[in-house]
Design a protein around this motif. Structure first.
Motif, PDB file in Angstrom:
ATOM      1  N   ARG A   1      27.179   3.933  -2.687  1.00 43.56           N
ATOM      2  CA  ARG A   1      26.150   2.464  -1.476  1.00 43.56           C
ATOM      3  C   ARG A   1      25.410   2.182  -2.667  1.00 43.56           C
ATOM      4  O   ARG A   1      24.587   2.318  -2.696  1.00 43.56           O
ATOM      5  CB  ARG A   1      25.671   3.685  -0.047  1.00 43.56           C
ATOM      6  CG  ARG A   1      26.598   4.482   0.475  1.00 43.56           C
ATOM      7  CD  ARG A   1      27.610   2.954   0.849  1.00 43.56           C
ATOM      8  NE  ARG A   1      28.669   3.456   1.601  1.00 43.56           N
ATOM      9  CZ  ARG A   1      29.190   3.947   2.928  1.00 43.56           C
ATOM     10  NH1 ARG A   1      28.115   2.968   3.660  1.00 43.56           N
ATOM     11  NH2 ARG A   1      30.271   4.388   3.712  1.00 43.56           N
ATOM     12  N   ASN A   2      25.437   0.615  -2.498  1.00 42.13           N
ATOM     13  CA  ASN A   2      24.379  -0.111  -2.424  1.00 42.13           C
ATOM     14  C   ASN A   2      23.905  -1.155  -1.421  1.00 42.13           C
ATOM     15  O   ASN A   2      24.069  -1.996  -0.425  1.00 42.13           O
ATOM     16  CB  ASN A   2      23.675  -1.006  -3.309  1.00 42.13           C
ATOM     17  CG  ASN A   2      24.629  -0.578  -4.438  1.00 42.13           C
ATOM     18  OD1 ASN A   2      23.168   0.505  -5.208  1.00 42.13           O
ATOM     19  ND2 ASN A   2      26.021  -0.246  -5.557  1.00 42.13           N
ATOM     20  N   THR A   3      22.082  -1.193  -1.214  1.00 40.01           N
ATOM     21  CA  THR A   3      21.431  -2.279  -0.611  1.00 40.01           C
ATOM     22  C   THR A   3      22.044  -3.339  -1.201  1.00 40.01           C
ATOM     23  O   THR A   3      21.122  -3.414  -2.373  1.00 40.01           O
ATOM     24  CB  THR A   3      20.223  -1.608   0.230  1.00 40.01           C
ATOM     25  OG1 THR A   3      19.088  -1.335  -0.873  1.00 40.01           O
ATOM     26  CG2 THR A   3      20.646  -0.851   1.359  1.00 40.01           C
ATOM     27  N   SER A   4      21.268  -4.514  -0.297  1.00 35.66           N
ATOM     28  CA  SER A   4      20.576  -5.440  -1.121  1.00 35.66           C
ATOM     29  C   SER A   4      19.084  -5.790  -1.747  1.00 35.66           C
ATOM     30  O   SER A   4      18.719  -4.600  -0.766  1.00 35.66           O
ATOM     31  CB  SER A   4      21.002  -6.726  -0.314  1.00 35.66           C
ATOM     32  OG  SER A   4      20.204  -6.564   0.424  1.00 35.66           O
ATOM     33  N   SER A   5      18.522  -6.095  -2.045  1.00 36.17           N
ATOM     34  CA  SER A   5      17.565  -6.189  -2.729  1.00 36.17           C
ATOM     35  C   SER A   5      16.214  -6.819  -2.175  1.00 36.17           C
ATOM     36  O   SER A   5      17.096  -8.167  -1.408  1.00 36.17           O
ATOM     37  CB  SER A   5      17.160  -6.353  -4.425  1.00 36.17           C
ATOM     38  OG  SER A   5      17.878  -6.392  -5.239  1.00 36.17           O
ATOM     39  N   LEU A   6      16.114  -6.577  -1.475  1.00 34.55           N
ATOM     40  CA  LEU A   6      14.732  -7.168  -1.154  1.00 34.55           C
ATOM     41  C   LEU A   6      13.278  -7.281  -1.708  1.00 34.55           C
ATOM     42  O   LEU A   6      12.819  -7.005  -2.427  1.00 34.55           O
ATOM     43  CB  LEU A   6      13.373  -6.239   0.656  1.00 34.55           C
ATOM     44  CG  LEU A   6      15.329  -5.820   1.463  1.00 34.55           C
ATOM     45  CD1 LEU A   6      14.802  -5.646   1.819  1.00 34.55           C
ATOM     46  CD2 LEU A   6      15.870  -7.154   2.151  1.00 34.55           C
ATOM     47  N   ARG A   7      12.693  -8.521  -1.957  1.00 34.72           N
ATOM     48  CA  ARG A   7      11.262  -9.211  -2.645  1.00 34.72           C
ATOM     49  C   ARG A   7      10.529  -9.315  -1.536  1.00 34.72           C
ATOM     50  O   ARG A   7      10.598  -9.883  -0.502  1.00 34.72           O
ATOM     51  CB  ARG A   7      11.915 -10.616  -2.913  1.00 34.72           C
ATOM     52  CG  ARG A   7      12.295  -9.826  -3.972  1.00 34.72           C
ATOM     53  CD  ARG A   7      13.287 -10.878  -4.896  1.00 34.72           C
ATOM     54  NE  ARG A   7      14.360 -11.002  -5.685  1.00 34.72           N
ATOM     55  CZ  ARG A   7      15.836 -10.968  -5.749  1.00 34.72           C
ATOM     56  NH1 ARG A   7      16.263  -9.961  -4.441  1.00 34.72           N
ATOM     57  NH2 ARG A   7      16.937 -10.269  -6.523  1.00 34.72           N
ATOM     58  N   HIS A   8       9.226  -8.962  -2.156  1.00 33.71           N
ATOM     59  CA  HIS A   8       7.700  -8.862  -0.900  1.00 33.71           C
ATOM     60  C   HIS A   8       7.304  -9.289  -2.765  1.00 33.71           C
ATOM     61  O   HIS A   8       6.629  -9.013  -2.639  1.00 33.71           O
ATOM     62  CB  HIS A   8       7.572  -7.543  -0.109  1.00 33.71           C
ATOM     63  CG  HIS A   8       8.163  -7.003  -0.378  1.00 33.71           C
ATOM     64  ND1 HIS A   8       8.918  -7.118   1.840  1.00 33.71           N
ATOM     65  CD2 HIS A   8       9.606  -6.134  -0.183  1.00 33.71           C
ATOM     66  CE1 HIS A   8       9.945  -6.842   1.772  1.00 33.71           C
ATOM     67  NE2 HIS A   8      10.075  -5.762   1.045  1.00 33.71           N
ATOM     68  N   ALA A   9       5.524 -10.316  -1.736  1.00 32.98           N
ATOM     69  CA  ALA A   9       4.705 -10.807  -2.025  1.00 32.98           C
ATOM     70  C   ALA A   9       3.130 -10.771  -1.135  1.00 32.98           C
ATOM     71  O   ALA A   9       4.048 -11.387  -0.302  1.00 32.98           O
ATOM     72  CB  ALA A   9       5.163 -12.290  -3.300  1.00 32.98           C
ATOM     73  N   PHE A  10       2.281 -10.122  -2.322  1.00 29.47           N
ATOM     74  CA  PHE A  10       0.933 -10.338  -1.379  1.00 29.47           C
ATOM     75  C   PHE A  10       0.181 -11.038  -2.056  1.00 29.47           C
ATOM     76  O   PHE A  10       0.244 -10.501  -3.528  1.00 29.47           O
ATOM     77  CB  PHE A  10       0.770  -8.878  -1.135  1.00 29.47           C
ATOM     78  CG  PHE A  10       1.844  -7.950  -0.495  1.00 29.47           C
ATOM     79  CD1 PHE A  10       1.627  -8.546   1.149  1.00 29.47           C
ATOM     80  CD2 PHE A  10       2.675  -7.180  -0.872  1.00 29.47           C
ATOM     81  CE1 PHE A  10       2.485  -7.499   1.947  1.00 29.47           C
ATOM     82  CE2 PHE A  10       3.547  -6.463  -0.192  1.00 29.47           C
ATOM     83  CZ  PHE A  10       3.449  -6.525   1.615  1.00 29.47           C
ATOM     84  N   ALA A  11      -0.280 -12.092  -1.687  1.00 22.96           N
ATOM     85  CA  ALA A  11      -1.483 -12.072  -3.138  1.00 22.96           C
ATOM     86  C   ALA A  11      -2.834 -11.863  -2.950  1.00 22.96           C
ATOM     87  O   ALA A  11      -3.273 -11.931  -4.212  1.00 22.96           O
ATOM     88  CB  ALA A  11      -1.867 -13.424  -1.814  1.00 22.96           C
ATOM     89  N   LYS A  12      -3.346 -10.801  -1.572  1.00 22.64           N
ATOM     90  CA  LYS A  12      -4.278  -9.893  -2.494  1.00 22.64           C
ATOM     91  C   LYS A  12      -4.541  -8.078  -1.169  1.00 22.64           C
ATOM     92  O   LYS A  12      -3.799  -8.409  -0.418  1.00 22.64           O
ATOM     93  CB  LYS A  12      -5.472 -10.785  -2.570  1.00 22.64           C
ATOM     94  CG  LYS A  12      -6.573 -10.216  -2.895  1.00 22.64           C
ATOM     95  CD  LYS A  12      -8.398 -10.852  -1.807  1.00 22.64           C
ATOM     96  CE  LYS A  12      -8.835 -10.871  -3.267  1.00 22.64           C
ATOM     97  NZ  LYS A  12     -10.217 -11.598  -2.969  1.00 22.64           N
ATOM     98  N   VAL A  13      -4.270  -7.602  -2.325  1.00 18.88           N
ATOM     99  CA  VAL A  13      -4.273  -6.181  -1.785  1.00 18.88           C
ATOM    100  C   VAL A  13      -5.566  -5.725  -1.241  1.00 18.88           C
ATOM    101  O   VAL A  13      -5.976  -5.377  -2.350  1.00 18.88           O
ATOM    102  CB  VAL A  13      -3.330  -5.195  -1.995  1.00 18.88           C
ATOM    103  CG1 VAL A  13      -3.172  -3.828  -1.552  1.00 18.88           C
ATOM    104  CG2 VAL A  13      -1.316  -6.122  -1.993  1.00 18.88           C
ATOM    105  N   GLU A  14      -6.524  -5.447  -0.369  1.00 13.85           N
ATOM    106  CA  GLU A  14      -7.677  -5.049  -0.720  1.00 13.85           C
ATOM    107  C   GLU A  14      -8.319  -3.663  -1.304  1.00 13.85           C
ATOM    108  O   GLU A  14      -7.143  -3.019  -0.922  1.00 13.85           O
ATOM    109  CB  GLU A  14      -8.401  -5.568   0.696  1.00 13.85           C
ATOM    110  CG  GLU A  14      -8.803  -6.640   1.171  1.00 13.85           C
ATOM    111  CD  GLU A  14      -9.584  -7.622   0.335  1.00 13.85           C
ATOM    112  OE1 GLU A  14     -10.389  -7.435  -0.098  1.00 13.85           O
ATOM    113  OE2 GLU A  14      -9.298  -9.009  -0.163  1.00 13.85           O
ATOM    114  N   PRO A  15      -9.424  -3.374  -1.803  1.00 19.01           N
ATOM    115  CA  PRO A  15      -9.161  -1.653  -2.053  1.00 19.01           C
ATOM    116  C   PRO A  15      -9.013  -1.519  -1.007  1.00 19.01           C
ATOM    117  O   PRO A  15      -9.406  -1.091   0.243  1.00 19.01           O
ATOM    118  CB  PRO A  15     -10.511  -2.630  -2.656  1.00 19.01           C
ATOM    119  CG  PRO A  15     -11.408  -3.366  -3.007  1.00 19.01           C
ATOM    120  CD  PRO A  15     -10.027  -4.554  -1.958  1.00 19.01           C
ATOM    121  N   GLN A  16      -9.066  -0.167  -1.270  1.00 17.59           N
ATOM    122  CA  GLN A  16      -8.757   1.222  -0.482  1.00 17.59           C
ATOM    123  C   GLN A  16      -8.065   1.009   0.905  1.00 17.59           C
ATOM    124  O   GLN A  16      -8.887   1.065   2.082  1.00 17.59           O
ATOM    125  CB  GLN A  16     -10.391   1.405  -0.033  1.00 17.59           C
ATOM    126  CG  GLN A  16     -11.353   2.137  -1.393  1.00 17.59           C
ATOM    127  CD  GLN A  16     -10.633   3.616  -2.263  1.00 17.59           C
ATOM    128  OE1 GLN A  16     -10.549   4.407  -1.765  1.00 17.59           O
ATOM    129  NE2 GLN A  16     -11.257   2.714  -3.140  1.00 17.59           N
TER     130      GLN A  16
END
Length: 135
Positions: free
Chosen positions: A60-75
């Motif tokens: 079994r294989n799922t489709s690939s999902l793509r995600h993007a975040f411009a900025k991830v704050e520290p902590q």
């Protein structure tokens, strides 16, 4: 030329699974998060996720999902996606790329088959929650 490429080691950045209440399903469900336990923001974080493995002897294989975040704050942590119960019995892979201090970092994180469960939870760094850390 390959020897000239510096690939820095990823430290204090994790993919974690956290169990939270879901109003739609009226139950606790697992969600994948990108956890930034550094003291600097992550920039241009990109994640490609997929699940693969055997269920009842069948590949079994799922489709690939793509995600993007411009900025991830520290902590802090940002929610990536809902982990449906059927994919928990597969290997769940997350390819993570991001920039930190003008350097590009890249790492593959994996939750092994049935690795996301209540007994596997531990205290997570930087945020006051319990969850499962991918390897």
């Amino acid at each position: 030329m390959k020897k000239d490429i510096e690939i820095p080691k990823v430290e204090n950045v994790h993919i974690v699974a956290i169990r939270e209440w879901n109003d739609d399903f009226q139950e606790d469900c697992w969600y994948a998060y990108l956890l930034n336990a550094t003291n600097e923001p992550l920039e241009m974080a990109m994640i490609v996720s997929r699940a693969y493995g055997l269920i009842n002897g069948e590949n079994r294989n799922t489709s690939s999902l793509r995600h993007a975040f411009a900025k991830v704050e520290p902590q802090s942590a940002v929610k990536i996606e809902f982990l449906e119960n059927n994919v928990l019995q597969l290997n769940n892979e997350f390819l993570v790329s991001y920039f930190l201090n003008n350097k590009m970092f890249d790492k593959k994180f994996i939750f092994k088959v049935n690795g996301i469960n209540e007994k596997a939870q531990s205290d997570l760094p930087a945020i006051n929650k319990r969850g499962v850390m991918a390897i």
